[in-house]
Design a protein around this motif. Structure first.
Motif, PDB file in Angstrom:
ATOM      1  N   VAL A   1      15.351  46.017  75.830  1.00  0.00           N
ATOM      2  CA  VAL A   1      13.970  45.533  75.987  1.00  0.00           C
ATOM      3  C   VAL A   1      13.262  46.162  77.189  1.00  0.00           C
ATOM      4  CG1 VAL A   1      14.504  43.347  74.857  1.00  0.00           C
ATOM      5  CG2 VAL A   1      14.606  43.494  77.361  1.00  0.00           C
ATOM      6  N   CYS A   2      13.929  47.045  77.920  1.00  0.00           N
ATOM      7  CA  CYS A   2      13.306  47.668  79.098  1.00  0.00           C
ATOM      8  C   CYS A   2      12.507  48.893  78.672  1.00  0.00           C
ATOM      9  CB  CYS A   2      14.379  48.077  80.104  1.00  0.00           C
ATOM     10  SG  CYS A   2      13.704  48.975  81.530  1.00  0.00           S
ATOM     11  N   PRO A   3      11.169  48.874  78.863  1.00  0.00           N
ATOM     12  CA  PRO A   3      10.365  50.020  78.428  1.00  0.00           C
ATOM     13  C   PRO A   3      10.650  51.288  79.211  1.00  0.00           C
ATOM     14  CG  PRO A   3       9.024  48.473  79.693  1.00  0.00           C
ATOM     15  CD  PRO A   3      10.343  47.804  79.454  1.00  0.00           C
ATOM     16  N   PHE A   4      10.987  51.163  80.480  1.00  0.00           N
ATOM     17  CA  PHE A   4      11.249  52.356  81.277  1.00  0.00           C
ATOM     18  C   PHE A   4      12.600  52.974  80.901  1.00  0.00           C
ATOM     19  CE2 PHE A   4       8.091  50.103  83.828  1.00  0.00           C
ATOM     20  CZ  PHE A   4       7.153  51.116  83.984  1.00  0.00           C
ATOM     21  N   ALA A   5      13.590  52.148  80.570  1.00  0.00           N
ATOM     22  CA  ALA A   5      14.844  52.688  80.046  1.00  0.00           C
ATOM     23  C   ALA A   5      14.585  53.423  78.737  1.00  0.00           C
ATOM     24  CB  ALA A   5      15.862  51.567  79.838  1.00  0.00           C
TER      25      ALA A   5
ATOM     26  N   HIS B   1       9.934  34.480  90.278  1.00  0.00           N
ATOM     27  CA  HIS B   1      10.065  35.911  90.520  1.00  0.00           C
ATOM     28  C   HIS B   1       9.468  36.815  89.451  1.00  0.00           C
ATOM     29  CE1 HIS B   1      13.120  34.359  93.331  1.00  0.00           C
ATOM     30  NE2 HIS B   1      12.953  35.487  93.986  1.00  0.00           N
ATOM     31  N   PHE B   2       9.245  36.292  88.252  1.00  0.00           N
ATOM     32  CA  PHE B   2       8.843  37.149  87.143  1.00  0.00           C
ATOM     33  C   PHE B   2       7.609  36.612  86.434  1.00  0.00           C
ATOM     34  CE2 PHE B   2      13.503  37.990  87.307  1.00  0.00           C
ATOM     35  CZ  PHE B   2      13.469  39.372  87.478  1.00  0.00           C
ATOM     36  N   PRO B   3       6.887  37.472  85.728  1.00  0.00           N
ATOM     37  CA  PRO B   3       5.819  37.004  84.845  1.00  0.00           C
ATOM     38  C   PRO B   3       6.378  36.056  83.785  1.00  0.00           C
ATOM     39  CG  PRO B   3       5.647  39.373  85.190  1.00  0.00           C
ATOM     40  CD  PRO B   3       6.965  38.950  85.767  1.00  0.00           C
ATOM     41  N   PRO B   4       5.518  35.242  83.167  1.00  0.00           N
ATOM     42  CA  PRO B   4       6.000  34.150  82.295  1.00  0.00           C
ATOM     43  C   PRO B   4       6.884  34.587  81.146  1.00  0.00           C
ATOM     44  CG  PRO B   4       3.682  33.843  82.824  1.00  0.00           C
ATOM     45  CD  PRO B   4       4.057  35.188  83.363  1.00  0.00           C
ATOM     46  N   GLU B   5       6.646  35.775  80.573  1.00  0.00           N
ATOM     47  CA  GLU B   5       7.373  36.154  79.368  1.00  0.00           C
ATOM     48  C   GLU B   5       8.731  36.795  79.650  1.00  0.00           C
ATOM     49  OE1 GLU B   5       5.042  39.855  80.575  1.00  0.00           O
ATOM     50  OE2 GLU B   5       4.773  37.665  80.633  1.00  0.00           O
ATOM     51  N   TYR B   6       9.077  36.988  80.924  1.00  0.00           N
ATOM     52  CA  TYR B   6      10.264  37.796  81.226  1.00  0.00           C
ATOM     53  C   TYR B   6      11.576  37.113  80.852  1.00  0.00           C
ATOM     54  CZ  TYR B   6       8.475  42.009  83.400  1.00  0.00           C
ATOM     55  OH  TYR B   6       7.903  43.242  83.601  1.00  0.00           O
ATOM     56  N   GLU B   7      11.692  35.814  81.053  1.00  0.00           N
ATOM     57  CA  GLU B   7      12.965  35.167  80.736  1.00  0.00           C
ATOM     58  C   GLU B   7      13.271  35.284  79.246  1.00  0.00           C
ATOM     59  OE1 GLU B   7      15.560  31.148  81.673  1.00  0.00           O
ATOM     60  OE2 GLU B   7      13.405  31.131  82.059  1.00  0.00           O
ATOM     61  N   ALA B   8      12.285  35.005  78.403  1.00  0.00           N
ATOM     62  CA  ALA B   8      12.491  35.139  76.958  1.00  0.00           C
ATOM     63  C   ALA B   8      12.755  36.594  76.585  1.00  0.00           C
ATOM     64  CB  ALA B   8      11.281  34.605  76.196  1.00  0.00           C
ATOM     65  N   GLY B   9      12.062  37.532  77.235  1.00  0.00           N
ATOM     66  CA  GLY B   9      12.267  38.945  76.955  1.00  0.00           C
ATOM     67  C   GLY B   9      13.658  39.409  77.332  1.00  0.00           C
ATOM     68  N   HIS B  10      14.116  39.022  78.516  1.00  0.00           N
ATOM     69  CA  HIS B  10      15.460  39.410  78.941  1.00  0.00           C
ATOM     70  C   HIS B  10      16.527  38.755  78.065  1.00  0.00           C
ATOM     71  CE1 HIS B  10      14.229  40.634  83.323  1.00  0.00           C
ATOM     72  NE2 HIS B  10      13.721  41.419  82.396  1.00  0.00           N
TER      73      HIS B  10
ATOM     74  N   ALA C   1       8.000  38.584  73.181  1.00  0.00           N
ATOM     75  CA  ALA C   1       9.243  38.028  73.697  1.00  0.00           C
ATOM     76  C   ALA C   1       9.662  36.864  72.810  1.00  0.00           C
ATOM     77  CB  ALA C   1       9.051  37.567  75.139  1.00  0.00           C
ATOM     78  N   GLY C   2      10.932  36.844  72.457  1.00  0.00           N
ATOM     79  CA  GLY C   2      11.447  35.830  71.562  1.00  0.00           C
ATOM     80  C   GLY C   2      11.451  36.248  70.115  1.00  0.00           C
ATOM     81  N   GLU C   3      10.700  37.300  69.772  1.00  0.00           N
ATOM     82  CA  GLU C   3      10.635  37.776  68.386  1.00  0.00           C
ATOM     83  C   GLU C   3      11.568  38.951  68.122  1.00  0.00           C
ATOM     84  OE1 GLU C   3       6.607  38.818  67.633  1.00  0.00           O
ATOM     85  OE2 GLU C   3       5.808  36.846  68.141  1.00  0.00           O
ATOM     86  N   ARG C   4      12.061  39.571  69.186  1.00  0.00           N
ATOM     87  CA  ARG C   4      12.797  40.820  69.027  1.00  0.00           C
ATOM     88  C   ARG C   4      14.283  40.621  68.783  1.00  0.00           C
ATOM     89  NH1 ARG C   4      10.102  43.046  74.511  1.00  0.00           N
ATOM     90  NH2 ARG C   4      10.783  40.942  75.074  1.00  0.00           N
ATOM     91  N   SER C   5      14.746  39.398  68.824  1.00  0.00           N
ATOM     92  CA  SER C   5      16.178  39.157  68.643  1.00  0.00           C
ATOM     93  C   SER C   5      16.412  38.164  67.512  1.00  0.00           C
ATOM     94  CB  SER C   5      16.806  38.647  69.944  1.00  0.00           C
ATOM     95  OG  SER C   5      16.216  37.423  70.345  1.00  0.00           O
ATOM     96  N   THR C   6      15.694  38.372  66.426  1.00  0.00           N
ATOM     97  CA  THR C   6      15.905  37.587  65.224  1.00  0.00           C
ATOM     98  C   THR C   6      16.587  38.461  64.170  1.00  0.00           C
ATOM     99  OG1 THR C   6      13.766  38.199  64.258  1.00  0.00           O
ATOM    100  CG2 THR C   6      13.811  36.267  65.709  1.00  0.00           C
ATOM    101  N   ALA C   7      17.231  37.822  63.222  1.00  0.00           N
ATOM    102  CA  ALA C   7      17.904  38.574  62.161  1.00  0.00           C
ATOM    103  C   ALA C   7      16.902  39.380  61.349  1.00  0.00           C
ATOM    104  CB  ALA C   7      18.680  37.612  61.259  1.00  0.00           C
ATOM    105  N   GLY C   8      15.702  38.828  61.141  1.00  0.00           N
ATOM    106  CA  GLY C   8      14.687  39.538  60.380  1.00  0.00           C
ATOM    107  C   GLY C   8      14.218  40.802  61.075  1.00  0.00           C
ATOM    108  N   PHE C   9      14.040  40.741  62.400  1.00  0.00           N
ATOM    109  CA  PHE C   9      13.639  41.930  63.158  1.00  0.00           C
ATOM    110  C   PHE C   9      14.765  42.961  63.179  1.00  0.00           C
ATOM    111  CE2 PHE C   9      13.631  44.342  67.114  1.00  0.00           C
ATOM    112  CZ  PHE C   9      12.376  44.937  67.064  1.00  0.00           C
ATOM    113  N   LEU C  10      15.976  42.474  63.276  1.00  0.00           N
ATOM    114  CA  LEU C  10      17.133  43.354  63.457  1.00  0.00           C
ATOM    115  C   LEU C  10      17.525  44.081  62.171  1.00  0.00           C
ATOM    116  CD1 LEU C  10      19.260  44.215  65.558  1.00  0.00           C
ATOM    117  CD2 LEU C  10      20.570  42.184  64.933  1.00  0.00           C
ATOM    118  N   ALA C  11      17.297  43.460  61.022  1.00  0.00           N
ATOM    119  CA  ALA C  11      17.810  43.987  59.751  1.00  0.00           C
ATOM    120  C   ALA C  11      17.431  45.446  59.492  1.00  0.00           C
ATOM    121  CB  ALA C  11      17.362  43.093  58.593  1.00  0.00           C
TER     122      ALA C  11
END
Length: 238
Positions: free
Chosen positions: A13-17, A54-63, A105-115
């Motif tokens: 999920v890291c854009p710079f990586a 320490h982080f913007p609101p969406e970071y915990e769900a994103g990480h 954030a929260g949408e990228r780790s679902t089975a539907g996204f991953l398939a």
């Protein structure tokens, strides 16, 4: 991969990586580099951090998305070999960052996204069962700690280990724009030259452009808004 020319630790999920990985793939194709793709979890790295402070609101769900996707990647590696990690990361990265309507954030780790990413990488759909498999976390923690043992703890992603196992490792290089093929090789040669000097420790600035990726609304050839980053995120306090 004892014969790898480079080890690349990433969180999906890291854009710079992701931007650096695109650069590395270009160089690897031109210079016939062997790259071993390894795991570092930003969620586990920041397990001790108060995200709200320490982080913007969406970071915990994103990480957390990143951790869940790495569980799947770890199972894929265990069952299908190290060579599947690079194609799976590439398939995930395109769906996360190379789309105008980027998943939140929260949408990228679902089975539907991953398939579709698993299908593109030639992997079975049932690997998505690992999204919720916390028994993979000690392996991911160990690999994260392995990367930090090479660089020190005040770093983020990506981490690159040059000429392993004896070469030096650094956080970065962090880039916001992808160089063209000829410039990519020249820039890489400069980085390798720095990494080859035993006394070189750090070259850093906290100002970063938003990465030149469709998910960030930055078109090819355009420059993203410059932001001040600190501790792996856009700076929250002065």
């Amino acid at each position: 991969m004892a014969d790898a020319d480079l080890r690349f630790w990433f969180d999906p999920v890291c854009p710079f990586a992701w931007m650096t990985s695109k650069w590395v793939r270009t160089v690897a194709a031109r210079k016939d580099y062997a790259v071993e793709w390894r795991f570092i979890s930003l969620r586990l790295l920041n397990a001790h951090v108060d995200y709200d402070a320490h982080f913007p609101p969406e970071y915990e769900a994103g990480h957390t998305d990143g951790l869940r996707l790495l569980r799947v990647a770890a199972r894929a590696r265990a069952e299908h070999g190290r060579e599947v990690v690079g194609p799976l990361y590439e398939a995930l990265g395109r769906r996360i960052f190379e789309v105008a309507a980027a998943p939140g954030a929260g949408e990228r780790s679902t089975a539907g996204f991953l398939a579709p990413a698993l299908a593109e990488a030639g992997l079975p759909a049932d690997l998505a069962d690992a999204l919720d498999d916390g028994t993979r976390d000690p392996e991911l923690r160990a690999e994260t700690d392995e990367a930090l043992a090479l660089t020190g703890k005040d770093v983020g992603t990506p981490i690159l280990h040059f000429r392993p196992p004896d070469g030096v490792a650094f956080f970065g290089p962090v880039i916001s724009r992808l160089p063209d093929e000829d410039d990519a090789v020249e820039l890489w040669d400069h980085v390798v030259a720095l990494a080859g000097f035993p006394g070189f420790a750090e070259l850093k600035r906290s100002l970063r452009e938003r990465p030149q990726l469709p998910a960030f609304g930055v078109r090819p050839g355009a420059a993203g808004v410059e932001e001040d980053w600190h501790g792996g995120s856009r700076r929250q306090k002065r």
